[in-house]
Motif scaffolding. Structure first.
Motif, PDB file in Angstrom:
ATOM      1  N   GLU A 107       4.377   6.358  -3.878  1.00  0.00           N
ATOM      2  CA  GLU A 107       4.116   5.515  -5.047  1.00  0.00           C
ATOM      3  C   GLU A 107       2.753   4.855  -4.906  1.00  0.00           C
ATOM      4  OE1 GLU A 107       7.340   2.795  -6.262  1.00  0.00           O
ATOM      5  OE2 GLU A 107       8.444   3.663  -4.576  1.00  0.00           O
ATOM      6  N   GLN A 115       0.527   1.972  -7.057  1.00  0.00           N
ATOM      7  CA  GLN A 115       0.509   1.029  -8.179  1.00  0.00           C
ATOM      8  C   GLN A 115      -0.923   0.624  -8.529  1.00  0.00           C
ATOM      9  OE1 GLN A 115       2.187   0.291  -5.297  1.00  0.00           O
ATOM     10  NE2 GLN A 115       4.364   0.438  -5.810  1.00  0.00           N
ATOM     11  N   SER A 141       2.055  -0.740  -2.752  1.00  0.00           N
ATOM     12  CA  SER A 141       2.371   0.148  -1.652  1.00  0.00           C
ATOM     13  C   SER A 141       1.466  -0.061  -0.451  1.00  0.00           C
ATOM     14  CB  SER A 141       2.276   1.605  -2.116  1.00  0.00           C
ATOM     15  OG  SER A 141       3.211   1.866  -3.133  1.00  0.00           O
ATOM     16  N   THR A 152       2.238   2.658 -12.554  1.00  0.00           N
ATOM     17  CA  THR A 152       2.661   3.244 -11.278  1.00  0.00           C
ATOM     18  C   THR A 152       2.624   4.761 -11.380  1.00  0.00           C
ATOM     19  OG1 THR A 152       4.122   1.368 -10.777  1.00  0.00           O
ATOM     20  CG2 THR A 152       4.490   3.398  -9.559  1.00  0.00           C
ATOM     21  N   ILE A 154       3.885   8.157  -9.519  1.00  0.00           N
ATOM     22  CA  ILE A 154       4.845   8.682  -8.542  1.00  0.00           C
ATOM     23  C   ILE A 154       4.462  10.124  -8.248  1.00  0.00           C
ATOM     24  CG2 ILE A 154       7.282   9.101  -8.044  1.00  0.00           C
ATOM     25  CD1 ILE A 154       7.859   7.082 -10.354  1.00  0.00           C
ATOM     26  N   VAL A 163      11.876   3.840  -6.865  1.00  0.00           N
ATOM     27  CA  VAL A 163      12.017   5.275  -6.661  1.00  0.00           C
ATOM     28  C   VAL A 163      13.045   5.492  -5.562  1.00  0.00           C
ATOM     29  CG1 VAL A 163      10.838   7.415  -6.098  1.00  0.00           C
ATOM     30  CG2 VAL A 163       9.629   5.631  -7.362  1.00  0.00           C
TER      31      VAL A 163
END
Length: 447
Positions: free
Chosen positions: A164, A166, A188, A200, A202, A224
């Motif tokens: 992840e 951000q 993160s 964010t 992923i 997540v």
């Protein structure tokens, strides 16, 4: 790489299916008598043992850490600028198979003081977590494959991990010297912010190369949750289940507000996806993680001081009135004793004394019935959640005893003991490893 396997199973002869005829006892009886004479004379043949020493590993520094995974021990030694990882294959005695060094995570002025360094085995790679950063090594050679400044969560059943990243609005990094009150939001990379992220990303990444296999953009903050061959994503608007290999959407469900509260987080507890609503989780709703079908919804009593720790057990209430809930229905099943923390291990609910850390008992998850009473053991449980429950009881500053829980009998099989002052221990299905001074001591066991 050649493997050395400690075979602890071939010493035991199989039990006969029926008693042999009486006349067959004559010769074995003579052999037994001879063996007894040999034993009483001061020498005895080797006997099968449940517990035996399997060597030791010297540690190279006061801050050396270790992990036990996949029949191997990994040690991590640190200097201000370097991490050195060594891998040892366990057998009759440990054998070092490789050693590698790489640069430590650079510290940034706004970083929170992370000190955690850990090793995690995932298939044919080893992930070294240095605070929020991750370095991925080849399990056979120790060669550094790739690294990233953020955590990598392996996905069960796939050679992939989830990352992840951000994005926060500029100017929102928290001034740690100010001591200003208020909610903080961590990215993160470990930096605290005064506002949640605006975006964010992923990524599903190949664990061997670090290459991005798929990407999913989400607005705001998300949770997540990697599961077996899939990834569940909880956002403030919806639930999504995506295929781990491709990122393809398998199921989706809108998350409307509950009593005016928006979703603020989610986790998988006891096999159920639990979504929290409100700043302090005042409301929870359970969903089936595979189909995202809604299972139940409940109000959560507010506990401001000293809430219990329940791990992978769905619970409700404070330490004096702690109820275990059914993760499928959300209904109370039974009440736990006062002043315990809960976890789920090997088909049991483990009740641990909050003051001493000793395991009190192993309870049936559905009824709360005591299946294994451990109050007399006064022991802690060591080992990972997926490993057998190995117990370590400290009988004096220089003596520890060990046992393993046999679920098929709902009983503890005593294993053996160790002398000397032992520090932290780890266990898997065949070995126990404990720190003592600057050495890791290793024992092999079988139940």
């Amino acid at each position: 790489m050649a493997l050395i396997e400690l075979d602890l199973t071939t010493q035991f002869d199989p039990a006969p299916s029926s008693p042999p005829p009486v006349h067959r006892y004559r010769l074995p009886g003579l052999i037994l008598a001879a063996a007894l004479v040999f034993l009483l004379s001061g020498a005895a043949p080797d006997a099968p043992r449940l517990w035996q020493t399997a060597g030791s590993i010297p540690l190279s520094g006061n801050d050396s850490l270790f992990a036990l995974a996949g029949g191997e021990v990994y040690t991590v030694a640190s200097t201000p600028g370097t991490r050195t990882v060594r891998a040892f294959l366990l057998g009759a005695k440990p054998r070092q198979v490789w050693s590698t060094s790489f640069a430590a995570r650079p510290r940034q002025p706004d970083d929170v003081g992370y000190t955690r360094i850990a090793a995690q085995r995932a298939g044919d790679v080893v992930l070294i977590n240095d605070g929020p950063s991750t370095t991925v090594l080849d399990v056979r050679t120790g060669h550094v494959l790739w690294s990233t400044a953020v955590p990598v969560a392996p996905i069960d059943g796939a050679d992939l991990g989830v990352v992840e990243v951000q994005q926060f609005r500029a100017g929102t990094i928290y001034d740690q010297d100010s001591g200003d009150p208020g909610a903080l939001y961590f990215g993160s990379t470990g930096q605290p912010h005064t506002e949640p992220p605006v975006h964010t990303e992923i990524h599903g990444v190949d664990l061997r190369t670090g290459a991005t296999v798929w990407s999913v953009p989400e607005s705001g903050s998300v949770n997540v949750l990697p599961t077996s061959n899939a990834v569940d994503i909880v956002s403030s608007q919806r639930l999504e289940r995506r295929a781990a290999a491709t990122g393809r959407v398998l199921a989706t469900r809108a998350l409307p507000p509950v009593d005016g509260r928006l979703p603020t987080g989610g986790d998988i507890i006891g096999g159920t996806m639990v979504v929290s609503y409100g700043s302090f989780g005042e409301q929870e709703t359970g969903y089936a993680p595979d189909t995202l079908r809604r299972l139940w919804s409940r109000s959560v009593p507010e506990i401001l001081l000293d809430p219990p720790s329940c791990g992978d057990v769905l619970c409700e209430g404070g330490r004096s009135r702690l109820d275990v809930l059914d993760p499928v229905s959300g209904k109370a099943l039974w009440r736990a004793p006062a002043d315990v923390d809960l976890s789920r291990r090997d088909g049991y609910v483990v009740e641990t004394d909050t003051q001493t850390g000793a395991v009190r008992r192993l309870a049936d998850p559905a009824t709360g019935r005591t299946r294994v009473d451990l109050s007399a053991w006064g022991a802690e449980a060591v080992g990972a959640s997926g490993a057998p429950i190995v117990l370590r009881g400290i009988r004096s500053p220089f003596r520890s005893v060990f046992g393993v829980v046999e679920p098929r009998r709902d009983a503890v099989q005593p294993l053996g003991e160790a002398s000397g002052t032992l520090g932290d221990c780890a266990a898997d299905s065949a070995h126990v490893v404990c720190r003592t001074d600057q050495v890791l001591r290793i024992w092999a066991y079988r139940a």
